[in-house]
Motif scaffolding. Structure first.
Motif, PDB file in Angstrom:
ATOM      1  N   ASP A   1       0.851  -1.187   0.000  1.00  0.00           N
ATOM      2  CA  ASP A   1       0.000   0.000   0.000  1.00  0.00           C
ATOM      3  C   ASP A   1       0.888   1.240   0.000  1.00  0.00           C
ATOM      4  N   LEU A   2       0.699   2.092  -0.990  1.00  0.00           N
ATOM      5  CA  LEU A   2       1.493   3.324  -1.104  1.00  0.00           C
ATOM      6  C   LEU A   2       0.913   4.465  -0.291  1.00  0.00           C
ATOM      7  N   GLY A   3      -0.258   4.275   0.292  1.00  0.00           N
ATOM      8  CA  GLY A   3      -0.871   5.335   1.076  1.00  0.00           C
ATOM      9  C   GLY A   3      -1.461   6.448   0.237  1.00  0.00           C
ATOM     10  N   LEU A   4      -1.853   6.147  -0.984  1.00  0.00           N
ATOM     11  CA  LEU A   4      -2.425   7.161  -1.868  1.00  0.00           C
ATOM     12  C   LEU A   4      -3.846   7.501  -1.450  1.00  0.00           C
ATOM     13  N   LYS A   5      -4.175   8.794  -1.476  1.00  0.00           N
ATOM     14  CA  LYS A   5      -5.541   9.206  -1.185  1.00  0.00           C
ATOM     15  C   LYS A   5      -6.415   8.897  -2.398  1.00  0.00           C
ATOM     16  N   THR A   6      -7.578   8.355  -2.116  1.00  0.00           N
ATOM     17  CA  THR A   6      -8.523   8.020  -3.183  1.00  0.00           C
ATOM     18  C   THR A   6      -9.871   8.658  -2.899  1.00  0.00           C
ATOM     19  N   ASP A   7     -10.683   8.769  -3.941  1.00  0.00           N
ATOM     20  CA  ASP A   7     -12.036   9.281  -3.757  1.00  0.00           C
ATOM     21  C   ASP A   7     -12.937   8.120  -3.323  1.00  0.00           C
ATOM     22  N   PRO A   8     -14.213   8.379  -3.026  1.00  0.00           N
ATOM     23  CA  PRO A   8     -15.106   7.316  -2.561  1.00  0.00           C
ATOM     24  C   PRO A   8     -15.248   6.142  -3.543  1.00  0.00           C
ATOM     25  N   ARG A   9     -14.978   6.381  -4.816  1.00  0.00           N
ATOM     26  CA  ARG A   9     -15.091   5.305  -5.806  1.00  0.00           C
ATOM     27  C   ARG A   9     -13.784   4.532  -5.985  1.00  0.00           C
ATOM     28  N   GLY A  10     -12.729   4.960  -5.272  1.00  0.00           N
ATOM     29  CA  GLY A  10     -11.457   4.253  -5.327  1.00  0.00           C
ATOM     30  C   GLY A  10     -10.454   4.800  -6.326  1.00  0.00           C
ATOM     31  N   TYR A  11     -10.787   5.893  -6.996  1.00  0.00           N
ATOM     32  CA  TYR A  11      -9.859   6.498  -7.940  1.00  0.00           C
ATOM     33  C   TYR A  11      -8.822   7.335  -7.192  1.00  0.00           C
ATOM     34  N   VAL A  12      -7.590   7.351  -7.683  1.00  0.00           N
ATOM     35  CA  VAL A  12      -6.485   8.080  -7.054  1.00  0.00           C
ATOM     36  C   VAL A  12      -6.672   9.582  -7.283  1.00  0.00           C
ATOM     37  N   ILE A  13      -6.542  10.340  -6.211  1.00  0.00           N
ATOM     38  CA  ILE A  13      -6.669  11.800  -6.286  1.00  0.00           C
ATOM     39  C   ILE A  13      -5.317  12.389  -6.658  1.00  0.00           C
ATOM     40  N   VAL A  14      -5.307  13.242  -7.692  1.00  0.00           N
ATOM     41  CA  VAL A  14      -4.081  13.899  -8.149  1.00  0.00           C
ATOM     42  C   VAL A  14      -4.317  15.403  -8.249  1.00  0.00           C
ATOM     43  N   ASP A  15      -3.201  16.150  -8.245  1.00  0.00           N
ATOM     44  CA  ASP A  15      -3.312  17.597  -8.445  1.00  0.00           C
ATOM     45  C   ASP A  15      -3.146  17.920  -9.926  1.00  0.00           C
ATOM     46  N   ALA A  16      -2.998  19.185 -10.258  1.00  0.00           N
ATOM     47  CA  ALA A  16      -2.896  19.612 -11.657  1.00  0.00           C
ATOM     48  C   ALA A  16      -1.636  19.089 -12.349  1.00  0.00           C
ATOM     49  N   GLU A  17      -0.623  18.705 -11.566  1.00  0.00           N
ATOM     50  CA  GLU A  17       0.614  18.165 -12.126  1.00  0.00           C
ATOM     51  C   GLU A  17       0.638  16.641 -12.063  1.00  0.00           C
ATOM     52  N   MET A  18      -0.495  16.037 -11.751  1.00  0.00           N
ATOM     53  CA  MET A  18      -0.665  14.588 -11.662  1.00  0.00           C
ATOM     54  C   MET A  18       0.060  13.978 -10.465  1.00  0.00           C
ATOM     55  N   LYS A  19       0.418  14.823  -9.476  1.00  0.00           N
ATOM     56  CA  LYS A  19       1.060  14.332  -8.254  1.00  0.00           C
ATOM     57  C   LYS A  19      -0.004  13.752  -7.327  1.00  0.00           C
TER      58      LYS A  19
END
Length: 86
Positions: A1-19
């Motif tokens: 587990d990389l500890g990535l924040k996800t939305d309620p549907r499980g998609y990875v949340i990114v900023d405008a630079e895809m970070k």
């Protein structure tokens, strides 16, 4: 587990630079969040290009700092090189 924040549907949340929420990890394409996102090859390709460029800029900045180059950003967010440290 990389500890990535996800939305309620499980998609990875990114900023405008895809970070992602984890430093040094970028995401692009169908795994990323977006309410009105088009899940198409052309969208994933464009996001991938943006993620690669963002990773390149971050890596370049880190390398220049390690080499002793003093960096600062101008009002547009572009890196300015001042001088080499002795």
């Amino acid at each position: 587990d990389l500890g990535l924040k996800t939305d309620p549907r499980g998609y990875v949340i990114v900023d405008a630079e895809m970070k992602t929420s984890t430093q040094g990890v970028w995401a692009a394409g169908d795994i990323t969040a977006g309410e009105f996102k088009f899940r198409q090859v052309v969208t994933a390709t464009a996001e991938g290009a943006l993620a690669i460029y963002s990773a390149y800029l971050d890596t370049k900045k880190e390398l220049l700092v390690q080499l002793g180059v003093i960096l600062k950003e101008n009002q547009c967010g572009r890196l300015l090189f001042q001088e080499l440290l002795c």
